[in-house]
Design a protein around this motif. Sequence first.
Motif, PDB file in Angstrom:
ATOM      1  N   ALA A  89       0.855  -1.184   0.000  1.00  0.00           N
ATOM      2  CA  ALA A  89       0.000   0.000   0.000  1.00  0.00           C
ATOM      3  C   ALA A  89       0.892   1.235   0.000  1.00  0.00           C
ATOM      4  O   ALA A  89       1.787   1.363   0.836  1.00  0.00           O
ATOM      5  CB  ALA A  89      -0.888  -0.003   1.239  1.00  0.00           C
ATOM      6  N   ASP A  90       0.634   2.128  -0.934  1.00  0.00           N
ATOM      7  CA  ASP A  90       1.368   3.395  -1.020  1.00  0.00           C
ATOM      8  C   ASP A  90       0.680   4.407  -0.106  1.00  0.00           C
ATOM      9  O   ASP A  90      -0.422   4.868  -0.391  1.00  0.00           O
ATOM     10  CB  ASP A  90       1.379   3.892  -2.463  1.00  0.00           C
ATOM     11  CG  ASP A  90       2.149   5.191  -2.638  1.00  0.00           C
ATOM     12  OD1 ASP A  90       2.638   5.754  -1.637  1.00  0.00           O
ATOM     13  OD2 ASP A  90       2.261   5.650  -3.787  1.00  0.00           O
ATOM     14  N   ASN A  91       1.342   4.750   0.994  1.00  0.00           N
ATOM     15  CA  ASN A  91       0.769   5.679   1.963  1.00  0.00           C
ATOM     16  C   ASN A  91       0.818   7.133   1.499  1.00  0.00           C
ATOM     17  O   ASN A  91       0.289   8.012   2.172  1.00  0.00           O
ATOM     18  CB  ASN A  91       1.474   5.524   3.312  1.00  0.00           C
ATOM     19  CG  ASN A  91       1.258   4.146   3.896  1.00  0.00           C
ATOM     20  OD1 ASN A  91       0.132   3.690   4.022  1.00  0.00           O
ATOM     21  ND2 ASN A  91       2.340   3.455   4.208  1.00  0.00           N
ATOM     22  N   GLU A  92       1.432   7.364   0.373  1.00  0.00           N
ATOM     23  CA  GLU A  92       1.454   8.699  -0.228  1.00  0.00           C
ATOM     24  C   GLU A  92       0.598   8.737  -1.499  1.00  0.00           C
ATOM     25  O   GLU A  92       0.821   9.556  -2.391  1.00  0.00           O
ATOM     26  CB  GLU A  92       2.896   9.125  -0.523  1.00  0.00           C
ATOM     27  CG  GLU A  92       3.762   9.234   0.726  1.00  0.00           C
ATOM     28  CD  GLU A  92       3.257  10.284   1.709  1.00  0.00           C
ATOM     29  OE1 GLU A  92       2.995  11.421   1.282  1.00  0.00           O
ATOM     30  OE2 GLU A  92       3.117   9.965   2.910  1.00  0.00           O
ATOM     31  N   PHE A  93      -0.401   7.846  -1.556  1.00  0.00           N
ATOM     32  CA  PHE A  93      -1.278   7.747  -2.724  1.00  0.00           C
ATOM     33  C   PHE A  93      -1.965   9.067  -3.040  1.00  0.00           C
ATOM     34  O   PHE A  93      -2.324   9.335  -4.187  1.00  0.00           O
ATOM     35  CB  PHE A  93      -2.361   6.681  -2.502  1.00  0.00           C
ATOM     36  CG  PHE A  93      -3.362   7.063  -1.439  1.00  0.00           C
ATOM     37  CD1 PHE A  93      -4.484   7.815  -1.771  1.00  0.00           C
ATOM     38  CD2 PHE A  93      -3.177   6.693  -0.121  1.00  0.00           C
ATOM     39  CE1 PHE A  93      -5.397   8.189  -0.798  1.00  0.00           C
ATOM     40  CE2 PHE A  93      -4.084   7.062   0.859  1.00  0.00           C
ATOM     41  CZ  PHE A  93      -5.194   7.816   0.517  1.00  0.00           C
ATOM     42  N   HIS A  94      -2.142   9.902  -2.022  1.00  0.00           N
ATOM     43  CA  HIS A  94      -2.888  11.150  -2.207  1.00  0.00           C
ATOM     44  C   HIS A  94      -2.231  12.088  -3.219  1.00  0.00           C
ATOM     45  O   HIS A  94      -2.904  12.941  -3.799  1.00  0.00           O
ATOM     46  CB  HIS A  94      -3.082  11.856  -0.867  1.00  0.00           C
ATOM     47  CG  HIS A  94      -1.833  12.407  -0.271  1.00  0.00           C
ATOM     48  ND1 HIS A  94      -0.697  11.641  -0.067  1.00  0.00           N
ATOM     49  CD2 HIS A  94      -1.525  13.652   0.161  1.00  0.00           C
ATOM     50  CE1 HIS A  94       0.238  12.404   0.461  1.00  0.00           C
ATOM     51  NE2 HIS A  94      -0.234  13.624   0.612  1.00  0.00           N
ATOM     52  N   GLU A  95      -0.934  11.908  -3.449  1.00  0.00           N
ATOM     53  CA  GLU A  95      -0.245  12.759  -4.426  1.00  0.00           C
ATOM     54  C   GLU A  95      -0.778  12.527  -5.843  1.00  0.00           C
ATOM     55  O   GLU A  95      -0.660  13.398  -6.697  1.00  0.00           O
ATOM     56  CB  GLU A  95       1.268  12.510  -4.386  1.00  0.00           C
ATOM     57  CG  GLU A  95       1.927  12.893  -3.071  1.00  0.00           C
ATOM     58  CD  GLU A  95       1.837  14.385  -2.751  1.00  0.00           C
ATOM     59  OE1 GLU A  95       1.594  15.199  -3.667  1.00  0.00           O
ATOM     60  OE2 GLU A  95       2.009  14.744  -1.573  1.00  0.00           O
ATOM     61  N   GLU A  96      -1.368  11.352  -6.087  1.00  0.00           N
ATOM     62  CA  GLU A  96      -1.931  11.027  -7.403  1.00  0.00           C
ATOM     63  C   GLU A  96      -3.399  11.428  -7.535  1.00  0.00           C
ATOM     64  O   GLU A  96      -3.960  11.368  -8.623  1.00  0.00           O
ATOM     65  CB  GLU A  96      -1.804   9.522  -7.675  1.00  0.00           C
ATOM     66  CG  GLU A  96      -0.411   8.958  -7.572  1.00  0.00           C
ATOM     67  CD  GLU A  96       0.519   9.461  -8.662  1.00  0.00           C
ATOM     68  OE1 GLU A  96       0.024   9.889  -9.724  1.00  0.00           O
ATOM     69  OE2 GLU A  96       1.740   9.433  -8.439  1.00  0.00           O
ATOM     70  N   LEU A  97      -4.020  11.824  -6.429  1.00  0.00           N
ATOM     71  CA  LEU A  97      -5.459  12.091  -6.461  1.00  0.00           C
ATOM     72  C   LEU A  97      -5.881  13.187  -7.435  1.00  0.00           C
ATOM     73  O   LEU A  97      -6.940  13.053  -8.072  1.00  0.00           O
ATOM     74  CB  LEU A  97      -5.986  12.406  -5.057  1.00  0.00           C
ATOM     75  CG  LEU A  97      -6.279  11.198  -4.172  1.00  0.00           C
ATOM     76  CD1 LEU A  97      -6.850  11.649  -2.839  1.00  0.00           C
ATOM     77  CD2 LEU A  97      -7.213  10.214  -4.840  1.00  0.00           C
TER      78      LEU A  97
END
Length: 196
Positions: A89-97
């Motif tokens: 799981a990428d915990n910095e996924f929000h950067e792609e939102l």
Amino acid sequence: MSLVLDPTAQDLLFREARTANTFTDEPVTDEQVQAIYDLVKYGPTAFNQSPLRITLVRSAEARERLVRHMAEGNRPKTATAPLVAILSADNEFHEELPALLPHFPAAKDLFFSERPVRESAAGMNAALQAAYFIIGVRAAGLAAGPMTGLDFAGVQKEFLDDDHTPLMVVNIGRPGPDAWHGRSPRLAYDEVVTTV
């Protein structure tokens, strides 16, 4: 009431599918993995966050490093599978939102500015995507051997970074001799479903 999905496909994806413990030496190609991903990427996640990341373990050196972190009973399976995937799981996924959720670009900062919130969301939604991935492997006519018997901290340190949390390791390939155990029992509908 019957399902719309063809019974042969139902069997391939669910009824006849098993967790494989042995594999043939037939390679799993990058094209097969690409096809699997191109299918399962459409599975839903909250806010379309798509936090699953896949690390393919192909080289003998990387395989040896991974096997050291597997539980004793899982080592032979991981050592001999044609392909192994570390799902995280990428915990910095929000950067792609902003790209993944263009109709609601404020979601990145409005809901996911704090790391603990992201870790919780990433873990749950990447687990959903991991299930889609396993079904995708089956849809490609391959067998999957998902495993959580491993040293998670060791796998993270060896293959990932602090922004990626390992979820499982999946052995992938064509099933080999004596690849699976018999089908284990399942709970009945009325044991699982409650109407209120």
